[in-house]
Design an enzyme around this catalytic site. Structure first.
Site, PDB file in Angstrom:
ATOM      1  CG  LEU A   1      57.050  19.971  29.429  1.00 53.46           C
ATOM      2  CD1 LEU A   1      57.441  20.826  28.273  1.00 53.46           C
ATOM      3  CD2 LEU A   1      56.184  18.601  28.830  1.00 53.46           C
ATOM      4  CG  ASP A   2      54.494  22.083  31.503  1.00 52.58           C
ATOM      5  OD1 ASP A   2      54.729  22.836  30.545  1.00 52.58           O
ATOM      6  OD2 ASP A   2      53.440  21.146  31.223  1.00 52.58           O
ATOM      7  CD  GLU A   3      57.465  20.200  37.359  1.00 54.14           C
ATOM      8  OE1 GLU A   3      57.759  20.861  38.427  1.00 54.14           O
ATOM      9  OE2 GLU A   3      56.702  19.279  37.222  1.00 54.14           O
TER      10      GLU A   3
END
Lengths: 290, 290, 290, 290
Positions: free
Chosen positions: D234-236
């Site tokens: 997530l968000d990476e």
């Protein structure tokens, strides 16, 4: 700068300007206090500490402002007139009425309609006027009346008369959202409310028609847009806001126009928001933007 | 764009330009390959797919480039001349020699000297020339020779002759880092190397003298700076780079000048770096910046 | 924001903060008027209209301010203390004394020294302290004393004690212009003046060491810098100013560091200027920047 | 970068990447020439001159490309496979099919629909999918199908299955235009096309939920937005584009969200445009954006 953009009940905005002199801020703030107002924001500016002009904007909250307004106005008259100061007091709970005039390009128009729908512009929009019809359906889908006033041939007087009839008494300011007809001095004299324009260049560069073509010919590395009040002198009115975007040798004049559209809609939206919030004071050919 | 800024041994830069036609990129890359070069970066641009002008910049590595250079030049001549293309091949291990001319303001001068000391400009600086003396000590503290050439009175011919004598044969380009004398057409014809200027406005706005004062009078919300090649037409030469900074009604003309100094030094530094890296191609009154 | 940056004689700055309540602005401006002050600029802010904290900065001119200061302070004490408000009154004609601490990188240091020489920072610089010696000659060429305090090994207590001895009583604030040693809690407790740092990332991204390497690994498209007050919590102190620059996939970690240096020096310079002008008010872990 | 954004007939885009080695550019350009293609633009990049990875994007015109495509693919296979290079050849006359997923916020959605209507995104939009219904009328007014797939409760598997059924075979990529549900690893494995997200912070700052609230708590002076490919982490995922806007102490968390909306829609639009033009190459957790 975009804080408190919703019309607020019992909130007032006071603009004071005139010759600078010691004690104005204290006199104004004392007046607000003795009229039971509580200051929310205060901005002031003097263009020259010696013999200059003074400008102040105060937003204050006052329970039952609508009832107290005449008394406050009387106090302002008594307190500030002897000092040679002019003032304007507005009820922030009453949104300004904004007309939009547009030709075929929809980018500035839709941005204003959409920001208004999001609750980000403290205005009502009683009408959109266009010399074309292509935006009619979009405008009406926002619940806004659309009026078509064709403007062909060299004589614009009939069209301008029709526009004046639509506007007069119904609006507090007019926004030219890429309206590509030049308005006559006569129209500007008669309309009686501020008119805000978006010019598709970084004024004073590329005054007049076809600025993106001229920018491309000159080989600039930035393009810009300028929102200003309209005066009799074309493209010479007081500037409210400007911004730019970076371009390269690889952009054609058409690319500049496409990219510039995004600068235009942002610059015009900010100018409209600030005007609607009574943040912009005209002084000669300049603006003070608080 | 500022990559690989140190002079690189065995690295060459090839610029090709001329009438666009199919197969140029393939012809050039094949030429480099058969001359044992390995392409590091390649940029190309055509201003019009139909009958336009073609521009290409290739940086390549080639062991023992200095030895092979004449053979590569012969191959370029044989391959590209029949296509009507012009080309320039430079050895990236040899930094360009840059003269700086300056009057009293030191901000652009010191920025260039300091970036050079940090190893960020691939140039040597054989001299700084000034019509004033206030920067002499600073310049010499960087280990750079300083020459004072006064320029008073309407006749600049003696001063220009003295400057030409200093420059000729010793420099590959000249930077006017806020040199406040107008150079004559005669000087520009004789100097024989590119001259880069920094103008303290967003050209073409505020052409000529005192641009910050004019910007203040016009009430702009952004100020800018422009770096351009100097031509006979004052402030009309090909633009290399531009940038802006935001200002408000509260800035005096003097404030604009102070704030503008930071834009000027950044814009001029980028223009100088790109020129020194052979990234800028002049074409008519435009530049292609790769 | 950078107006009136020169120390001004007979000019004072009053900061007021505390619990918000009706009438503060009026009370403060009345106080200044009855003490013969003329307001130059006034900024105020409330973080919550209901039960929030109030912040005000007033700059005013008052003939013979140095003589009148004790009387004004007595009036402030009498007027504001009953309202639970704190205040600070400073004489703007007295520049703050700023120490700079630096390691090997010179870009932030030289920018501060050079802006100071241009008259753009209203401070004196009684000393530069470094754990290295490479910047000594440059610092002294600006007429500023340079002290070398080596800091090797894990135990920094002797070095910190030596630095404290140099600073105490001699400076009003300390700037860490890329000082690469972590200061102990004990040092921060003893130094007794504000300490401003420049962190080479857009905090809170890339907290800790080697932020440009981390930024490169993460593949960001912008790099940034943050200036903040130093607290016991590393990289967690109140942020004064931040800015960014655009980068691409083609930049190495070393390129990011080079490009970032220009953001760092600009961000730190603005933070220092605003602090020196008493524009920055700390409130919890935030700053109000007027 | 936004040039030639309309689908062009007889125009192709070739992406090549793999281990760097001398002569790739020459080999590729020779291949295009012998297949009667004329190069329009060429970009290349090597992340390390020694043993690095090579990336190239070439746009070329070729009469009757659709007919010639199989022959060119065969030549690419024969020429590049021995060098260990991967390649993708796309017909630029065929726009990619883009699905948009959205929750209640309309700013990113409307911007994409509107840019598409202006002819600025070279895509078709076969569907918008939402877990809410508030945007249905707007979406359909653009002539785009709207599908409502509610997603309540902790188990999203039924909703995800329904979405997959809508998407599969019908779209070339998916855009999460403020879709506020976390997609499962299983969904991402099955969807089989790139998924682009807009995160409302400057990643990696403020990972996870409520980034504007966190930004307000931290007292940052800039807010940002990040568009990235969605991965299991997530968000990476690989960042495509980022941008920021300036804020002050006076902005509430709600103000940050309002202002941030304008950054989000611009950042996502650019990322979508570049992806649709085959300008973005994924490499590990990075992107190369040509």
């Amino acid at each position: 700068m975009s804080l408190h953009i919703q019309p607020m009940s019992d909130q007032a905005c006071l603009i004071v300007h005139g010759p600078d002199q010691p004690g104005i801020v204290a006199a104004v703030t004392a007046l607000i206090t003795r009229n039971k107002g509580n200051i929310v924001t205060l901005d002031q500016y003097t263009d020259d500490p010696v013999g200059g002009a003074f400008f102040q904007r105060v937003v204050f909250q006052r329970p039952d402002f609508a009832v107290a307004m005449p008394d406050i106005e009387a106090d302002l008259d008594k307190t500030l007139s002897p000092l040679g100061l002019e003032w304007t007091l507005t009820d922030q709970s009453i949104p300004k009425r904004m007309a939009i005039m547009v030709s075929t390009s929809d980018h500035c128009l839709l941005e204003l309609l959409w920001r208004h729908r999001r609750g980000e512009l403290p205005v009502t929009i009683p009408m959109v006027i266009s010399n074309h019809t292509n935006t009619a359906e979009d405008v009406r889908s926002f619940g806004v009346p659309f009026f078509h006033v064709p403007s062909q041939g060299p004589d614009k007087s009939a069209a301008e008369a029709e526009i004046l009839k639509l506007l007069q008494g119904n609006v507090d300011f007019v926004v030219l959202a890429r309206y590509m007809q030049i308005l006559s001095d006569d129209f500007l004299a008669k309309v009686g409310v501020p008119v805000i324009n978006i010019h598709h260049s970084f004024l004073p560069a590329f005054i007049g028609a076809a600025p993106y073509r001229k920018a491309h010919e000159r080989g600039v590395k930035l393009i810009g847009a300028t929102s200003h009040y309209v005066t009799k002198d074309l493209d010479e009115g007081p500037i409210i806001e400007q911004d730019v975007a970076r371009v390269t040798h690889a952009h054609s004049a058409a690319d500049l126009a496409k990219r510039g559209a995004y600068v235009e809609r942002a610059v015009l939206s900010r100018a409209v928001e600030w005007h609607a919030q009574d943040r912009v004071i005209r002084h000669g050919n300049h603006t003070i933007v608080f």
